[in-house]
Design a protein around this motif. Structure first.
Motif, PDB file in Angstrom:
ATOM      1  N   VAL A 312       0.558  -1.682   0.412  1.00  0.00           N
ATOM      2  CA  VAL A 312      -0.009  -0.251   0.063  1.00  0.00           C
ATOM      3  C   VAL A 312       0.695   1.121   0.096  1.00  0.00           C
ATOM      4  CG1 VAL A 312      -1.373   1.370   1.271  1.00  0.00           C
ATOM      5  CG2 VAL A 312      -1.669  -0.839   1.173  1.00  0.00           C
ATOM      6  N   TYR A 313       1.788   1.371   0.298  1.00  0.00           N
ATOM      7  CA  TYR A 313       2.258   2.683   0.418  1.00  0.00           C
ATOM      8  C   TYR A 313       3.427   2.774  -0.253  1.00  0.00           C
ATOM      9  CZ  TYR A 313       5.571   6.124   2.662  1.00  0.00           C
ATOM     10  OH  TYR A 313       5.844   8.049   3.064  1.00  0.00           O
ATOM     11  N   SER A 314       3.897   1.186  -0.781  1.00  0.00           N
ATOM     12  CA  SER A 314       4.755   1.407  -2.145  1.00  0.00           C
ATOM     13  C   SER A 314       3.870   2.312  -3.288  1.00  0.00           C
ATOM     14  CB  SER A 314       5.414   0.344  -2.699  1.00  0.00           C
ATOM     15  OG  SER A 314       5.950   0.084  -3.829  1.00  0.00           O
ATOM     16  N   MET A 315       2.491   1.955  -3.415  1.00  0.00           N
ATOM     17  CA  MET A 315       1.327   2.044  -4.572  1.00  0.00           C
ATOM     18  C   MET A 315       1.462   3.414  -4.154  1.00  0.00           C
ATOM     19  SD  MET A 315      -0.924  -1.063  -5.111  1.00  0.00           S
ATOM     20  CE  MET A 315      -1.747  -0.716  -4.140  1.00  0.00           C
ATOM     21  N   TYR A 316       1.565   4.284  -2.959  1.00  0.00           N
ATOM     22  CA  TYR A 316       1.028   5.333  -2.599  1.00  0.00           C
ATOM     23  C   TYR A 316       2.687   6.411  -2.877  1.00  0.00           C
ATOM     24  CZ  TYR A 316       0.528   9.778  -0.123  1.00  0.00           C
ATOM     25  OH  TYR A 316       1.439  11.026   0.876  1.00  0.00           O
ATOM     26  N   MET A 317       3.628   5.760  -2.953  1.00  0.00           N
ATOM     27  CA  MET A 317       4.700   6.572  -3.086  1.00  0.00           C
ATOM     28  C   MET A 317       5.122   6.444  -4.690  1.00  0.00           C
ATOM     29  SD  MET A 317       6.315   7.824  -0.330  1.00  0.00           S
ATOM     30  CE  MET A 317       8.251   8.580  -1.336  1.00  0.00           C
ATOM     31  N   MET A 318       4.044   5.433  -5.623  1.00  0.00           N
ATOM     32  CA  MET A 318       4.548   5.755  -7.165  1.00  0.00           C
ATOM     33  C   MET A 318       4.116   6.657  -7.693  1.00  0.00           C
ATOM     34  SD  MET A 318       5.717   1.731  -7.717  1.00  0.00           S
ATOM     35  CE  MET A 318       4.377   0.988  -7.162  1.00  0.00           C
ATOM     36  N   TYR A 319       2.431   6.398  -7.290  1.00  0.00           N
ATOM     37  CA  TYR A 319       0.784   7.110  -7.787  1.00  0.00           C
ATOM     38  C   TYR A 319       0.526   8.491  -6.631  1.00  0.00           C
ATOM     39  CZ  TYR A 319       1.425   2.919 -10.553  1.00  0.00           C
ATOM     40  OH  TYR A 319       2.543   1.886 -11.222  1.00  0.00           O
ATOM     41  N   GLY A 320       0.273   8.139  -5.622  1.00  0.00           N
ATOM     42  CA  GLY A 320      -0.278   8.849  -4.939  1.00  0.00           C
ATOM     43  C   GLY A 320       0.545  10.613  -4.626  1.00  0.00           C
ATOM     44  N   THR A 321       1.645  10.482  -4.587  1.00  0.00           N
ATOM     45  CA  THR A 321       2.207  11.352  -4.635  1.00  0.00           C
ATOM     46  C   THR A 321       2.626  12.753  -5.733  1.00  0.00           C
ATOM     47  OG1 THR A 321       4.654  10.626  -4.562  1.00  0.00           O
ATOM     48  CG2 THR A 321       3.346  11.209  -2.804  1.00  0.00           C
ATOM     49  N   LEU A 322       2.119  12.131  -6.713  1.00  0.00           N
ATOM     50  CA  LEU A 322       2.898  12.643  -8.188  1.00  0.00           C
ATOM     51  C   LEU A 322       1.829  14.198  -9.018  1.00  0.00           C
ATOM     52  CD1 LEU A 322       1.702   9.837 -10.541  1.00  0.00           C
ATOM     53  CD2 LEU A 322       4.383  10.298 -10.802  1.00  0.00           C
ATOM     54  N   TYR A 359      10.835   2.363   5.499  1.00  0.00           N
ATOM     55  CA  TYR A 359      12.241   1.808   4.888  1.00  0.00           C
ATOM     56  C   TYR A 359      11.789   2.615   3.302  1.00  0.00           C
ATOM     57  CZ  TYR A 359      12.392  -2.579   6.799  1.00  0.00           C
ATOM     58  OH  TYR A 359      12.723  -3.677   8.059  1.00  0.00           O
ATOM     59  N   ALA A 360      11.146   3.138   3.219  1.00  0.00           N
ATOM     60  CA  ALA A 360      10.652   3.488   2.032  1.00  0.00           C
ATOM     61  C   ALA A 360      12.104   4.956   1.831  1.00  0.00           C
ATOM     62  CB  ALA A 360       9.678   4.863   1.759  1.00  0.00           C
ATOM     63  N   LYS A 361      12.076   5.223   2.708  1.00  0.00           N
ATOM     64  CA  LYS A 361      13.368   6.797   3.848  1.00  0.00           C
ATOM     65  C   LYS A 361      14.656   6.396   2.863  1.00  0.00           C
ATOM     66  CE  LYS A 361      10.425   9.430   6.665  1.00  0.00           C
ATOM     67  NZ  LYS A 361      10.649  10.165   8.237  1.00  0.00           N
ATOM     68  N   GLN A 362      14.964   5.438   2.906  1.00  0.00           N
ATOM     69  CA  GLN A 362      16.257   4.733   2.872  1.00  0.00           C
ATOM     70  C   GLN A 362      15.965   3.745   1.133  1.00  0.00           C
ATOM     71  OE1 GLN A 362      16.938   1.345   5.884  1.00  0.00           O
ATOM     72  NE2 GLN A 362      16.127   2.858   7.340  1.00  0.00           N
ATOM     73  N   GLY A 363      15.421   4.245   0.798  1.00  0.00           N
ATOM     74  CA  GLY A 363      15.375   3.402  -0.916  1.00  0.00           C
ATOM     75  C   GLY A 363      15.073   1.774  -0.406  1.00  0.00           C
ATOM     76  N   LEU A 364      14.642   1.159   0.237  1.00  0.00           N
ATOM     77  CA  LEU A 364      14.946  -0.568   0.468  1.00  0.00           C
ATOM     78  C   LEU A 364      13.695  -1.148   0.459  1.00  0.00           C
ATOM     79  CD1 LEU A 364      17.259  -0.469   3.946  1.00  0.00           C
ATOM     80  CD2 LEU A 364      17.496  -0.958   1.037  1.00  0.00           C
ATOM     81  N   LEU A 365      12.161   0.015   0.114  1.00  0.00           N
ATOM     82  CA  LEU A 365      10.923  -0.523   0.222  1.00  0.00           C
ATOM     83  C   LEU A 365      10.596  -2.055  -0.491  1.00  0.00           C
ATOM     84  CD1 LEU A 365       8.380  -0.648   2.015  1.00  0.00           C
ATOM     85  CD2 LEU A 365       7.770   1.490  -0.051  1.00  0.00           C
ATOM     86  N   LEU A 366      11.229  -1.791  -1.893  1.00  0.00           N
ATOM     87  CA  LEU A 366      11.008  -2.677  -2.680  1.00  0.00           C
ATOM     88  C   LEU A 366      11.961  -4.049  -2.428  1.00  0.00           C
ATOM     89  CD1 LEU A 366      10.647  -0.349  -6.366  1.00  0.00           C
ATOM     90  CD2 LEU A 366       8.820  -1.348  -4.904  1.00  0.00           C
ATOM     91  N   ASN A 367      12.997  -3.812  -1.821  1.00  0.00           N
ATOM     92  CA  ASN A 367      13.808  -5.057  -1.303  1.00  0.00           C
ATOM     93  C   ASN A 367      13.200  -5.275  -0.410  1.00  0.00           C
ATOM     94  OD1 ASN A 367      15.601  -4.037  -3.535  1.00  0.00           O
ATOM     95  ND2 ASN A 367      17.554  -3.060  -2.317  1.00  0.00           N
ATOM     96  N   LYS A 368      12.235  -4.727   1.087  1.00  0.00           N
ATOM     97  CA  LYS A 368      11.818  -5.421   1.503  1.00  0.00           C
ATOM     98  C   LYS A 368      10.529  -6.300   1.420  1.00  0.00           C
ATOM     99  CE  LYS A 368      14.815  -4.661   4.730  1.00  0.00           C
ATOM    100  NZ  LYS A 368      14.911  -5.956   5.733  1.00  0.00           N
ATOM    101  N   ILE A 369       9.066  -5.192  -0.003  1.00  0.00           N
ATOM    102  CA  ILE A 369       8.672  -6.484  -0.118  1.00  0.00           C
ATOM    103  C   ILE A 369       9.218  -8.093  -1.523  1.00  0.00           C
ATOM    104  CG2 ILE A 369       7.130  -6.322  -2.621  1.00  0.00           C
ATOM    105  CD1 ILE A 369       6.529  -2.857  -1.777  1.00  0.00           C
ATOM    106  N   GLY A 370      10.554  -7.625  -1.664  1.00  0.00           N
ATOM    107  CA  GLY A 370      10.616  -9.218  -2.251  1.00  0.00           C
ATOM    108  C   GLY A 370      11.339 -10.422  -1.489  1.00  0.00           C
ATOM    109  N   GLU A 371      11.505  -9.326  -0.551  1.00  0.00           N
ATOM    110  CA  GLU A 371      12.403 -10.521   0.630  1.00  0.00           C
ATOM    111  C   GLU A 371      10.928 -11.255   1.072  1.00  0.00           C
ATOM    112  OE1 GLU A 371      14.740  -8.275   4.029  1.00  0.00           O
ATOM    113  OE2 GLU A 371      15.809  -8.132   2.462  1.00  0.00           O
ATOM    114  N   LEU A 372      10.145 -10.331   1.595  1.00  0.00           N
ATOM    115  CA  LEU A 372       8.337 -10.553   2.063  1.00  0.00           C
ATOM    116  C   LEU A 372       7.373 -11.917   0.896  1.00  0.00           C
ATOM    117  CD1 LEU A 372       7.066  -7.985   3.701  1.00  0.00           C
ATOM    118  CD2 LEU A 372       7.866 -10.003   5.246  1.00  0.00           C
TER     119      LEU A 372
END
Length: 843
Positions: A312-322, A359-372
């Motif tokens: 959800v937060y990843s989708m918000y960052m990609m599209y909700g902050t445009l 994780y988003a601030k650190q640029g690691l959110l997508l990596n953590k998604i892949g781990e989960l």
């Protein structure tokens, strides 16, 4: 489909003379094609092979579909087809049959008969009227409405040379002719399987307009077969359809196998099970904890929940902050979904969402998604959520729907068949329904929003025993969409007393033809949340239930974010917005308790969870309509009697319950006074007590249900005799599985006494004739057992293994040769003492 294919090919030719009609031959119908009215539909392939497309030669066609569950192609129909050209095709014979008939038939009677044998035609598929029959020749004639679907589909329908509903009407008339017009002779449903030849005019609109005449000849052949000849005739006798030798077979013979098994074993076993009508929620949750398989899966569910927050937060960052101009602006349900994503991303301060932000601030959110995802790769919700996340641009900009995305990877069927969110609650649903069925063996059941039938299959397992004996009177499967009913009708063809009907729970049930207070049980599995006004929805449910009737709900009540990510882009997910359910259509348990009470229910009677806390997501909720209150004659008196020298503590609670009759007696029989070897004086006292009491509750403390002291069984046996001889009075026996009537907890004592009064009140409100049943044949429980903090009721259930275990031949079994043996015990001289809250007096 074949006609549409060959017409398109012909119309694309450089030289294409007008098509007069179409000829089909050697058509074989192998399996029915069910077309659901939902978001994902069904994928169909029509293939047509022509030797020479330049001439009106024969082509070979086949029609197939892909199965949702197997993902394998299935062939439904094959045959040959060609076009008949105006002035060029002399091979088509079009000789009209003279429609001479004698006897008029009642259209309504025949459509009721069709529904009775399993052919439930809706109004759209009832196009024949003014039916006449010539019984000696097995010919029938009727008027056929060629526009029975006019105006039903917004924007208009596709073009048909002949609408399927009209063709169905012709077949219906053929079945009427097959039975010589006698509806009483129709005992089985027939379906078409083979068609040697059919001619269909391409000019029906020009020839007939809105109506035409249909002529049918039919005859039965063999045990399961019927052959039909059909013609549609224009106003001047023009042949618009000519079908010869349409072969039909009966499909109802399989349904009789269940009936043949009924009472195949003469042996029954007396089984005691909890009475779910009086079972307290705490006890129910102790008896039915989270299913063992779900306990093992719980860690995966925790991973799924964490992943959903991160997505959800990843989708918000990609599209909700445009920037506003670049931001997607989807409509409808997808628009509501995107609004939810933005709200969660901006204002959700839960621990998991805060972790996603870090994780988003650190640029690691997508990596953590892949781990989960790698930690729970086999969880269907994980696969679907990640797929939707990766395809979100197409979804938000409305290039594809969420359903399309899930179907493209073959995940839709597994989501509903194997997903934790959808199926994790099924074991608990079975526990509740089995309890309801044991408490009431003559249920009238209504299922709301049956859909694909997942909950229906669970219900049927709970309601049907191995001997084919069912614990329901009738079961009505409903859905707001008629599209689901045909598939359900086919999959449940082997079940008895199952009806199928369209029903919208948001609309007044009476306006839809339903009768108030006519059902004992309503089942609604993951459906009521998809309504716009929950109080109105639950009020409509309550109106359909009898006093004391029960509503069984399956609803997601926790962890709202997971279903939002997985199915939040699907149609109708956001239906609850007008009702204030903005962030999800679901309600918490507290909200369910409140809205149920507002709608006239008792609230949350029993709640069972799918997963252990804190991973519980979905619950089975049982709620009851308050039972009917029977009038009390006068103030009434209560006599509480006991046979021992010391009054048990339980007696005070029994004496404080309000009297429900003029002479209510509660008598406690200890192990020394079970009337096996009663003296003449003791037996005379009991006779006097039985004569003078309008209501007698006899309580023993012998553990009969557990087999501890079978001597106590003489008391309920004696009361059965009294009930038959004196139906004007009410008798009930209760056995406590404890020494000297000991119920330790004060809360349990109060519950015991209250339930005894409720059971007795129901008996006093029952119709006295017949003494053991009400007018609909529902048993009134007069023999109860109390053990481990709850009441149990007994039922005789078939014991299919008894004869094989003991080497008995059921065919030689004679019930009247079985005898019981009782062992007498010595008795003391004093039968009863009377108890009042202040004193104890010898009688």
């Amino acid at each position: 489909m074949a006609i549409e294919a060959i017409a398109r090919i012909h119309n694309e030719l450089p030289s294409n003379p007008p098509i007069e009609g179409f000829v089909l031959a050697d058509v074989s119908i192998k399996k029915s094609l069910v077309i659901p009215e939902d978001d994902y539909g069904v994928e169909v392939l029509t293939s047509l092979e022509l030797v020479d497309a330049q001439t009106p030669a024969w082509g070979t066609f086949s029609i197939s579909s892909v199965g949702r569950e197997s993902e394998e192609w299935m062939e439904h129909c094959t045959g040959r087809i060609k076009v008949a050209l105006e002035g060029l095709d002399d091979s088509v014979e079009k000789t009209a049959v003279a429609p001479t008939t004698q006897r008029a038939l009642d259209r309504r009677v025949w459509y009721e008969k069709f529904a009775e044998i399993g052919l439930g035609y809706g109004e759209t598929f009832q196009p024949i009227s003014h039916i006449r029959s010539d019984p000696p020749s097995n010919v029938a004639v009727a008027t056929l409405n060629l526009r029975s679907t006019a105006g039903l589909i917004k924007g208009g329908e596709s073009a048909y040379p002949l609408h399927p509903a009209s063709l169905d009407g012709a077949i219906q008339l053929g079945l009427i002719a097959c039975h010589a017009g006698r509806s009483e002779d129709a005992t089985t449903a027939f379906v078409p399987v083979q068609l040697p030849r059919l001619y269909l005019s391409n000019n029906i609109d020009d020839l007939a307009g809105d109506k035409c005449t249909v002529v049918a000849h039919g005859e039965k052949r063999g045990i399961r077969g019927a052959h039909l000849d059909l013609q549609l005739l224009g106003p001047n006798g023009e042949v618009m359809l000519d079908a010869e030798g349409l072969r039909c077979i009966s499909y109802s013979s399989a349904a009789k196998t269940t009936e043949d098994r009924t009472f195949s074993s003469p042996f029954t076993r007396l089984v005691w099970r909890p009475d779910i009508r009086t079972l307290r929620n705490g006890r129910a949750r102790e008896m039915y904890p989270a299913p063992r398989d779900n306990v093992k899966k719980a860690p995966s569910w925790g991973i799924t929940n964490k992943l959903a927050h991160f997505l959800v937060y990843s989708m918000y960052m990609m599209y909700g902050t445009l920037p506003e101009d670049d931001m997607p602006k989807p409509s409808g349900d997808v628009g509501h979904f995107f609004d939810w994503i933005k709200r969660k991303g901006q204002s959700d301060n839960s621990e998991l969402m805060q972790e996603a932000r870090e994780y988003a601030k650190q640029g690691l959110l997508l990596n953590k998604i892949g781990e989960l995802v790698s930690e729970a790769p086999d969880v269907i919700e994980v696969q679907a959520a990640k797929l939707l996340h990766d395809s979100m641009a197409d979804i938000l900009f409305e290039r594809r729907t969420g359903i399309d995305v899930v179907i493209s990877e073959g995940l839709l069927t597994p989501l509903y068949k194997e997903g934790l969110l959808m199926t994790g609650i099924y074991p608990q649903l079975h526990n509740v329904l089995a309890g309801v069925a044991h408490s009431n063996t003559n249920l009238r059941v209504l299922e709301i929003g049956g859909g694909t039938g997942g909950a229906t299959r669970i219900a049927m397992k709970a309601f049907n025993g191995p001997n084919g004996i069912k614990s329901y009177k009738d079961y009505t499967f409903t859905d707001v969409s008629a599209g689901f009913l045909s598939g359900a009708r086919e999959s449940m063809a082997d079940l008895r007393d199952v009806n199928f009907s369209v029903f919208d729970i948001e609309v007044d049930p009476v306006e839809q033809g339903y009768v108030e207070k006519s059902y004992d049980l309503i089942i609604a599995c993951q459906v009521l949340h998809a309504t716009s006004n929950m109080k109105r929805t639950l009020t409509n449910c309550r109106r359909l239930l009898k006093p004391g009737g029960q509503l069984v709900l399956v609803e997601t009540t926790e962890n709202f974010i997971v279903p939002g990510v997985v199915v939040g882009t699907f149609t109708d997910y956001w239906s609850g917005i007008p009702d204030g359910r903005v962030d999800a259509p679901f309600q918490s348990l507290a909200s369910w308790d409140r809205t149920l009470k507002e709608a006239g229910f008792q609230g949350l009677d029993v709640v069972l969870d799918d997963f252990p806390e804190p991973h519980n997501t979905t619950s089975v909720i049982l709620s009851t309509v308050p039972p009917e209150e029977f009038p009390v004659s006068g103030e009434g008196t209560v006599q509480v009697l006991h046979s021992g020298s010391e009054a048990p503590a339980l007696l005070q609670h029994l004496a404080q319950e309000r009297a429900s009759s003029e002479s209510r007696v509660v008598a406690l029989f200890d192990d020394g006074h079970l009337l096996l070897n009663a003296s003449e004086e003791d037996f005379s006292r009991f006779q006097q007590l039985a004569r003078q009491s309008s209501s007698l509750v006899a309580i023993t403390s012998s553990g009969v249900a557990k087999g501890l002291n079978p001597d106590a069984a003489v008391i309920p046996g004696l009361l059965r005799v009294l009930q038959n001889e004196n139906p004007g009075a009410q008798y009930m026996s209760v056995d406590i599985a404890a020494d000297n009537f000991t119920i330790e907890a004060a809360e349990d004592q109060q519950h015991f006494a209250k339930c005894i009064a409720d059971y007795e009140s129901e008996l006093n409100g029952a119709t006295p004739s017949p003494p053991l049943d009400d007018l609909e044949g529902n048993p009134k429980d007069r023999e109860l057992s109390w053990q481990d903090g709850y009441f149990s009721v007994s039922r005789h259930v078939p014991d299919t293994g008894f004869h094989s275990q003991h080497g008995l031949d059921s065919r030689k079994f004679k019930p009247d040769t079985m005898h019981g043996i009782v062992v007498p015990r010595s008795k003391s001289s004093c039968l009863f003492e009377e108890y009042t809250p202040s004193t104890s007096i010898h009688m």
